[in-house]
Scaffold this active site. Sequence first.
Site, PDB file in Angstrom:
ATOM      1  N   CYS A  92      45.320  46.119  31.364  1.00  0.00           N
ATOM      2  CA  CYS A  92      46.212  44.982  31.092  1.00  0.00           C
ATOM      3  C   CYS A  92      46.563  44.307  32.421  1.00  0.00           C
ATOM      4  CB  CYS A  92      47.526  45.447  30.456  1.00  0.00           C
ATOM      5  SG  CYS A  92      47.313  46.426  28.965  1.00  0.00           S
ATOM      6  N   CYS A 113      49.155  30.002  29.398  1.00  0.00           N
ATOM      7  CA  CYS A 113      48.521  30.560  30.589  1.00  0.00           C
ATOM      8  C   CYS A 113      47.517  29.598  31.211  1.00  0.00           C
ATOM      9  CB  CYS A 113      47.864  31.888  30.244  1.00  0.00           C
ATOM     10  SG  CYS A 113      49.062  33.046  29.550  1.00  0.00           S
ATOM     11  N   HIS A 161      48.725  37.839  37.393  1.00  0.00           N
ATOM     12  CA  HIS A 161      48.796  36.762  36.399  1.00  0.00           C
ATOM     13  C   HIS A 161      50.204  36.175  36.305  1.00  0.00           C
ATOM     14  CE1 HIS A 161      47.988  34.247  33.102  1.00  0.00           C
ATOM     15  NE2 HIS A 161      48.274  35.067  32.113  1.00  0.00           N
TER      16      HIS A 161
END
Lengths: 378, 378
Positions: A196, A80, A322
């Site tokens: 989340c 990430c 994300h």
Amino acid sequence: MEELAVAGVGMTRFTKQPERSPESLVGEAVRAALRDAGVARDEIQASFVGNVQLTAGTGQRVLKDLGLTGPPVINVENACASSTTALNEAAMWIHAGMAETVLVVGVESLSRHEGVVGLNLDDPISGMGAAWPAMYALKARAKMEQGLTVEQLALVAVKNRRHAMANPYAHFRTPISVSDVLASRPVADPITLLQCCPRSDGASAVVLTTLTRGRELANGRPIVRLAGSALNSGVLNDQVERASDATVRTSRLAYERAGIGPEDVDVCEVHDAFTIGEILHCESLGFCAAGAGGRYVEAGKSALGGGGVVVNPSGGLLSRGHPLGATGTAQIAELSWQLRREAGDRQVEGARVAVSHTMGGTVYELETNVCAVHVLKV
Amino acid sequence: MEELAVAGVGMTRFTKQPERSPESLVGEAVRAALRDAGVARDEIQASFVGNVQLTAGTGQRVLKDLGLTGPPVINVENACASSTTALNEAAMWIHAGMAETVLVVGVESLSRHEGVVGLNLDDPISGMGAAWPAMYALKARAKMEQGLTVEQLALVAVKNRRHAMANPYAHFRTPISVSDVLASRPVADPITLLQCCPRSDGASAVVLTTLTRGRELANGRPIVRLAGSALNSGVLNDQVERASDATVRTSRLAYERAGIGPEDVDVCEVHDAFTIGEILHCESLGFCAAGAGGRYVEAGKSALGGGGVVVNPSGGLLSRGHPLGATGTAQIAELSWQLRREAGDRQVEGARVAVSHTMGGTVYELETNVCAVHVLKV
């Protein structure tokens, strides 16, 4: 280490957009960054492309139609933190005198499933594979024994959503309340679905150059300077009550290189893959005392106008979204807009020192990770 | 640009070894490189890992048990030039002052099929996916219209096999003749099976440091200096009679940075994925005139003791083997041994200037590629 200039930034909206190819996403982000920098494509002497899920040769593939192959293209993967790792490599090329002006790109197309196997992304509950929510839930549980409340956890998601409502690039922009967060589908107690980050598709890009060239390009605008860059790998679960020892080590190194301390930071984009992550990272980054992360968000310190370090004005991973490899350079884009006073209704007043914090790990190797911290100044 | 020192190198044998994990392969190569350099693992300040086929987080995974996570680990992918691209990034870190001593690793476990989809490696005929032999065959055909003979093509494979017979790390070590090569299974006319590199499993590693630290570590041995590093991407099929315009551009840049010309080169590891590749690359690298590549190998110039630039003393991709990501750092290992006079029966006498040439492309994107050229001196 000499400062460099972030001459221009660009990104697509982060959202589910399986109809768009990686080439299309990158094209939009790169054109925006070049336009923002006022740089023609033939000034780009090398490109560094951060990506996790696509296959070999992604950088060459997505940059070809933009006319950016020919000069070197270097593909960087660090989970990430792929595109902030790519930013670090790009900076080293300039520091070493190999190039004056380079491009850094982050891209991920998670909805298309074009890419590699190996990450479990088929479970819609888990933003980053089934194991992560459970691991973060353990950290949250440990903190709750020291006084953290579920309401404090939920407030992270509520704050970041409120910030995202003013961000046209964000994945989620509808308001949510603490009760919405706590009533959302349980994932791994105490983590609920709205705690989340989503799996997003998107791309982001940064034009990095020397300070000299950055001054020429500034055209009256404030010059965003890259003042410190630090990377580390590390053991993720060394201390269950902390997000990561790597964050402590890496942020200290980046602060030292930039000649600042945590007390100088005005705004920070933090790797809030889960609500508990932001709370722990705020402690590890030195924005509040160890154990005070829950109270920090509850007191509104990390919200816009709250008087502390404004954390995730973009909405963060939780609400801006994300798309793994694209997240790091999106943080740099947001912070550049903040430092240039171009962030509209989510502007952090008087922001002069900004920090980006990206972390990554691999689902099947929970113990190893990467942490990238960058310091920007204006 | 200041010269750096290749303080130590190590590699596994390249062969089919599906019983060994990537961790095991890397462990052997890295331990050998650290021992060769006389460097303890805690002197390594960052690691750069080149790999194509394994999944995200490979570097952290393979270095963990060696105690090399904690410091930064950066995963680099650039097809078959992944580990020489990683070498370039590692060099930039030292040039930029971010580290004094770093590790560069290349690894591939093609037989295990642990990794990503996206490359067609299931066809035993094609070393790098079904499309490559056909593309190189087209180039060979074009050259044959200008006088290249099938015997000249075959001689590349014969020469490199003869070199490999003296290399304990090589995949293939049994002698072959021109008639063996020409009689082997047709793949894409005029390319036969023995003119294609094998898919190998293996790892290789390089310890790179400053010249100052390299002198301290030398301990009476010759100091191998990295004098030039250049990368480019480019269009692979821009000129069918050439391997790649990228090789011309990249080698010129690397020579210029190292202050040499092609006439100064004593030994070269060339990306001979197919026999025609070596012939074209020798022309592009300036070892012989354009169009003279076939006669160059026929006259024995590129063989050990032949009086020209000795090409692929290791056996090259054709006989040492080609574990994609591990190939680049294996070239650096071979050239270091050559420059240190440690290459045994395949020693190039009087070698003082060495060049490594690695190319990569992706099967589904034939038009984009990468070329990495490094110059080593002693």
